[in-house]
Design an enzyme around this catalytic site. Sequence first.
Site, mmCIF file in Angstrom:
data_model
loop_
_atom_site.group_PDB
_atom_site.id
_atom_site.type_symbol
_atom_site.label_atom_id
_atom_site.label_comp_id
_atom_site.label_asym_id
_atom_site.label_seq_id
_atom_site.Cartn_x
_atom_site.Cartn_y
_atom_site.Cartn_z
ATOM 1 C CG HIS A 88 -0.198 0.100 2.451
ATOM 2 N ND1 HIS A 88 0.665 -0.825 2.883
ATOM 3 C CD2 HIS A 88 -0.317 0.829 3.364
ATOM 4 C CE1 HIS A 88 0.766 -0.618 4.236
ATOM 5 N NE2 HIS A 88 0.285 0.660 4.585
ATOM 6 C CG HIS A 90 0.199 4.363 5.283
ATOM 7 N ND1 HIS A 90 -0.517 3.397 6.191
ATOM 8 C CD2 HIS A 90 -0.428 5.471 5.287
ATOM 9 C CE1 HIS A 90 -1.558 4.047 6.479
ATOM 10 N NE2 HIS A 90 -1.338 5.458 6.243
ATOM 11 C CG ASP A 92 4.979 2.854 7.162
ATOM 12 O OD1 ASP A 92 4.119 3.405 6.675
ATOM 13 O OD2 ASP A 92 4.787 1.867 7.833
ATOM 14 C CG HIS A 93 4.392 0.034 3.987
ATOM 15 N ND1 HIS A 93 4.275 -1.373 4.235
ATOM 16 C CD2 HIS A 93 3.926 0.594 4.946
ATOM 17 C CE1 HIS A 93 3.816 -1.468 5.649
ATOM 18 N NE2 HIS A 93 3.695 -0.150 6.041
ATOM 19 C CG HIS A 182 -3.840 -0.263 6.619
ATOM 20 N ND1 HIS A 182 -3.426 -0.293 7.862
ATOM 21 C CD2 HIS A 182 -2.836 0.532 6.144
ATOM 22 C CE1 HIS A 182 -2.392 0.298 8.104
ATOM 23 N NE2 HIS A 182 -1.880 0.909 7.203
ATOM 24 C CG ASP A 206 0.938 -1.589 7.538
ATOM 25 O OD1 ASP A 206 1.704 -2.467 7.461
ATOM 26 O OD2 ASP A 206 1.121 -0.380 7.400
ATOM 27 C CG HIS A 269 4.255 -2.566 9.997
ATOM 28 N ND1 HIS A 269 3.171 -1.982 10.855
ATOM 29 C CD2 HIS A 269 4.211 -1.862 9.115
ATOM 30 C CE1 HIS A 269 3.096 -0.643 10.364
ATOM 31 N NE2 HIS A 269 3.612 -0.719 9.238
HETATM 32 ZN ZN LIG Z 1 2.814 0.758 7.922
HETATM 33 ZN ZN LIG Z 2 -0.064 1.431 6.662
#
Ligand SMILES: [Zn+2]
Ligand SMILES: [Zn+2]
Length: 318
Positions: A88, A90, A92-93, A182, A206, A269
Amino acid sequence: MRPTLVLAFCLCLALCLGMAAEARAQSDLRVTLLGTASPSPRANRFGPSTLVEVGDQKLLFDAGRGVPIRMWQIKVPMGKLDALFITHFHSDHVSGIPDLWLTGWLGPEFGRRAAPFRVIGPTGTKPLMENIEKAFAADVKIRLEDEKLPPAGIAIATEEFDRDGVVYERNGVKVTAFQVDHGAAIKPAYGYRVDYQGRSVVISGDTRFSENVIKYGTGSDLLIHEVGSARKELMVNLFAQRIIAHHTTPSEAGQVFTKAKPKLAVYTHIVLLSSATISEPTLGEVVAETRQTYDGPLEVGEDLMAFEIGDTITVKKP
Ligand SMILES: [Zn+2]
Ligand SMILES: [Zn+2]
């Protein structure tokens, strides 16, 4: 035989047996957790990213903060990746993607990509990659002229999907994407299942508690699941409530594991919330809460923890 000869023979035999055991431990399905954090910047946990080395292929799932560093710590050249899969959008990914793409093209051994950078993800992956390409156009132009790097190695080949199904298939390796949950505003969000010669690895992505993770995770060898936790005192805070509502609590993850019955469940995670006055839950507390609903095999992931998947699963701690 003289005692010294007997000793030498025994030592040699022990060495050979040891080598044979080591050779057996090398399976053709190996998973390494490159990064096990959430967005929170931690020196010992980099951004979410999981490497699956399967058959003759190297597949990466998400590219969080620091992914090139972790890859080169285990001496896997970035240029050798066959594909990157995105769960996805976000940050951080995906924040490690430009670094992986650009540094993986450079001349030294850690890079050397000579074929297009293959990225597979849900709808929205194409604009993401097009915009990354635009953002770094000056660097690419400079290096093409100055370093004479191969143009093919900096090309990007993006594939998008918009539903559950097989998204990659090559030499007996099959990757299936499946939708996860999510939260209402965070769509698309997917998990992945990798199948190879009757073995399987499932990555939740996530998600909050998701029946689809149970569906695709059932009977898997390795079920890698996200988790989020905060102390009760912090959960009066709306911000904490909102974050935890987007993730799976340890007791919910335990329910997923109990239903899916993987050979080994692994946390990655790891979202641990805290405030100025309330400390984050300990990993021991996360495990204890999981144990309320699950009593099977469980590992709490760490960066560079690896799993050799054969008839049994060998866990290699960094
Ligand atoms: Zn994340
Ligand atoms: Zn996420």
